[in-house]
Design a protein around this motif. Sequence first.
Motif, PDB file in Angstrom:
ATOM      1  N   LYS A  99      -8.779  -2.286  -5.486  1.00  0.00           N
ATOM      2  CA  LYS A  99      -8.396  -1.096  -4.734  1.00  0.00           C
ATOM      3  C   LYS A  99      -8.180   0.086  -5.682  1.00  0.00           C
ATOM      4  O   LYS A  99      -7.838  -0.095  -6.854  1.00  0.00           O
ATOM      5  CB  LYS A  99      -7.125  -1.371  -3.922  1.00  0.00           C
ATOM      6  CG  LYS A  99      -7.314  -2.414  -2.820  1.00  0.00           C
ATOM      7  CD  LYS A  99      -8.371  -1.975  -1.817  1.00  0.00           C
ATOM      8  CE  LYS A  99      -8.612  -2.992  -0.729  1.00  0.00           C
ATOM      9  NZ  LYS A  99      -7.606  -2.981   0.310  1.00  0.00           N
ATOM     10  N   TYR A 103      -3.319   2.885  -4.121  1.00  0.00           N
ATOM     11  CA  TYR A 103      -2.681   1.726  -3.502  1.00  0.00           C
ATOM     12  C   TYR A 103      -1.515   1.173  -4.321  1.00  0.00           C
ATOM     13  O   TYR A 103      -0.679   0.440  -3.789  1.00  0.00           O
ATOM     14  CB  TYR A 103      -3.713   0.617  -3.275  1.00  0.00           C
ATOM     15  CG  TYR A 103      -4.719   0.909  -2.184  1.00  0.00           C
ATOM     16  CD1 TYR A 103      -4.602   0.331  -0.924  1.00  0.00           C
ATOM     17  CD2 TYR A 103      -5.805   1.753  -2.405  1.00  0.00           C
ATOM     18  CE1 TYR A 103      -5.532   0.594   0.079  1.00  0.00           C
ATOM     19  CE2 TYR A 103      -6.732   2.022  -1.410  1.00  0.00           C
ATOM     20  CZ  TYR A 103      -6.592   1.444  -0.170  1.00  0.00           C
ATOM     21  OH  TYR A 103      -7.511   1.714   0.814  1.00  0.00           O
ATOM     22  N   LYS A 104      -1.475   1.513  -5.611  1.00  0.00           N
ATOM     23  CA  LYS A 104      -0.405   0.954  -6.455  1.00  0.00           C
ATOM     24  C   LYS A 104       0.975   1.388  -5.987  1.00  0.00           C
ATOM     25  O   LYS A 104       1.977   0.730  -6.294  1.00  0.00           O
ATOM     26  CB  LYS A 104      -0.616   1.361  -7.914  1.00  0.00           C
ATOM     27  CG  LYS A 104      -0.460   2.848  -8.180  1.00  0.00           C
ATOM     28  CD  LYS A 104      -0.810   3.189  -9.627  1.00  0.00           C
ATOM     29  CE  LYS A 104      -0.718   4.692  -9.875  1.00  0.00           C
ATOM     30  NZ  LYS A 104      -1.150   5.046 -11.251  1.00  0.00           N
ATOM     31  N   SER A 107       2.995  -1.190  -4.141  1.00  0.00           N
ATOM     32  CA  SER A 107       3.288  -2.470  -4.812  1.00  0.00           C
ATOM     33  C   SER A 107       4.774  -2.808  -4.837  1.00  0.00           C
ATOM     34  O   SER A 107       5.135  -3.988  -4.847  1.00  0.00           O
ATOM     35  CB  SER A 107       2.724  -2.465  -6.231  1.00  0.00           C
ATOM     36  OG  SER A 107       3.330  -1.454  -7.014  1.00  0.00           O
ATOM     37  N   ASP A 112       2.042  -8.300  -5.138  1.00  0.00           N
ATOM     38  CA  ASP A 112       0.643  -8.537  -5.507  1.00  0.00           C
ATOM     39  C   ASP A 112      -0.038  -9.381  -4.442  1.00  0.00           C
ATOM     40  O   ASP A 112      -0.768 -10.334  -4.747  1.00  0.00           O
ATOM     41  CB  ASP A 112       0.580  -9.236  -6.876  1.00  0.00           C
ATOM     42  CG  ASP A 112      -0.709  -8.911  -7.623  1.00  0.00           C
ATOM     43  OD1 ASP A 112      -1.384  -7.943  -7.232  1.00  0.00           O
ATOM     44  OD2 ASP A 112      -1.029  -9.622  -8.586  1.00  0.00           O
ATOM     45  N   LEU A 116      -3.362  -5.856  -2.377  1.00  0.00           N
ATOM     46  CA  LEU A 116      -3.321  -5.187  -3.675  1.00  0.00           C
ATOM     47  C   LEU A 116      -3.827  -6.031  -4.840  1.00  0.00           C
ATOM     48  O   LEU A 116      -4.153  -5.489  -5.898  1.00  0.00           O
ATOM     49  CB  LEU A 116      -1.879  -4.742  -3.991  1.00  0.00           C
ATOM     50  CG  LEU A 116      -1.215  -3.840  -2.945  1.00  0.00           C
ATOM     51  CD1 LEU A 116       0.188  -3.470  -3.400  1.00  0.00           C
ATOM     52  CD2 LEU A 116      -2.040  -2.586  -2.697  1.00  0.00           C
ATOM     53  N   THR A 306       2.708  -8.146   3.330  1.00  0.00           N
ATOM     54  CA  THR A 306       1.396  -7.497   3.457  1.00  0.00           C
ATOM     55  C   THR A 306       0.901  -7.573   4.885  1.00  0.00           C
ATOM     56  O   THR A 306       0.417  -6.584   5.454  1.00  0.00           O
ATOM     57  CB  THR A 306       0.379  -8.154   2.509  1.00  0.00           C
ATOM     58  OG1 THR A 306       0.776  -7.922   1.149  1.00  0.00           O
ATOM     59  CG2 THR A 306      -1.018  -7.584   2.717  1.00  0.00           C
TER      60      THR A 306
END
Length: 503
Positions: A99, A103-104, A107, A112, A116, A306
């Motif tokens: 990605k 997108y980080k 996090s 993770d 991601l 997620t």
Amino acid sequence: MWALLVLLTAVIVVLAVYRKFARTLDVSKQYGGPRALPILGNGLWFLNKTPVEMLQIVERLIAEYGTVFRFWQGPEFTVYVGDASMVENILTNRNLTDKSGEYKFLSDWLGDGLLLSKRQKWHARRKAITPAFHFKILEQFVEVFDRNASELVDVLSTYADSEAVFDVFPFVLLYTLDVICESAMGTSVKALRNADSEYVQAVKEAANISIRRMFDFIRRTPMFYLTPSYAKFRKNLKILHGYTDNVIISRRKQLEDGGQDNSRLEANDENEFGVKKREAFLDLLIKTKINDKVLANLEIREEVDTFMFEGHDTTTSAVAFTLYNLAKYPTVQQKAYEEVISVVGENSAKPVDLSHLHDLTYLDMVIKETLRLYPSVPLIGRRCVEEVTIDGKTIPAGANIIIGIYFMGRDPQYFENPLDFRPERFEGETSVEKFNPYKYVPFSAGPRNCIGQKFAINEMKSVISKLLRHYKFILPPNLEEPILMSELILKPERGIQLQIKRR
């Protein structure tokens, strides 16, 4: 001696960075795009801009530079792609599954997890989790969709009696949150009946802060950690992670103590944490092994969080915009209603099952046409780990790639009269999906497509068909088109204002 080594190391690092940046600058000449400032790039464009303005900026750039161009997010080189052929080659390239940098900023919340994670870790997780989305597993969630849809029908009844104009968006959001909590963790947060609960508010605020960081030039820097937003974010994460951790610990202990025979338990039985005694996504994760090792609690939390994040906001957007289109086009609504009655029957209280959902083909076309004009995720991103050439264009290592799903869906070179709402575009052999399907990718495509798209489509069909059996949706007079904003998820700035009448 040590000083010399440190100096030599620093020189090597500087030269490596310069070489990489020089290569990126050289490659950037292949692309059209706006002038950029040193270091800041085009970052000032996005400074203090609203989510509405974000979408408008991209639209202006497309009008000026076409479907492929470059811009700079600070020192980060970014390529925008709205060309279907190039999109196909990007999304099917197994070296372009990471990605993009934006997108980080999710996090801290999602860890993770599948959204991601990168390369080998992502591949192992995807392979292990895919069986959880087999149609036999998904079938058990249809009852969850239907029961919570009945709750939504009941909550909205006051507006049917008064015929008042109201914003349907927040009610759909609470419905999807109820569905996803029960499906992912087996818990019941009763968001529709308890919209002000600590957990519901934490979900809303954490999502809002995370997404705004993706596009705000200042919040993308470490300065974010000095702002009041960060303190609020930490508080919300403590609530969200604590809730998920408690449910995981409770459920794992139950399974370790001998498990439960779900077939002999009532669907509404709950333990002290409100955990339903049916197999949820969480149960499947607890049983999942990767390289013969069970997932740790933290790994399970990453995937559950997620699923929670991806599974409520996106579906809310799709359902709300579909209801808007049904209200805006009464003949489409009538046809969809007649199909629902012919498939499910006259009894408005009758639960739907999976076979009913499969038979709602016209409603399926209505949803697809809505997602063409109003894709839940209007822009998606990839990161180029190694330099690659696609359709004659070189993309350097480290570059971000932004794919304009929203803009492709409205591009006249891909769709005739693109702003016309015509569900028949998706009918049978003439369906637009049959011809270069990569011009229409509301769930992304390729190896990193949305793993939960069948779950989402079934949920949408279930709740919309339930609502249509009870209510007629009406667009208030003189209502303007929704003002759209992009906060990762496509949303209406002022909600979706509708009226409803009982059938």
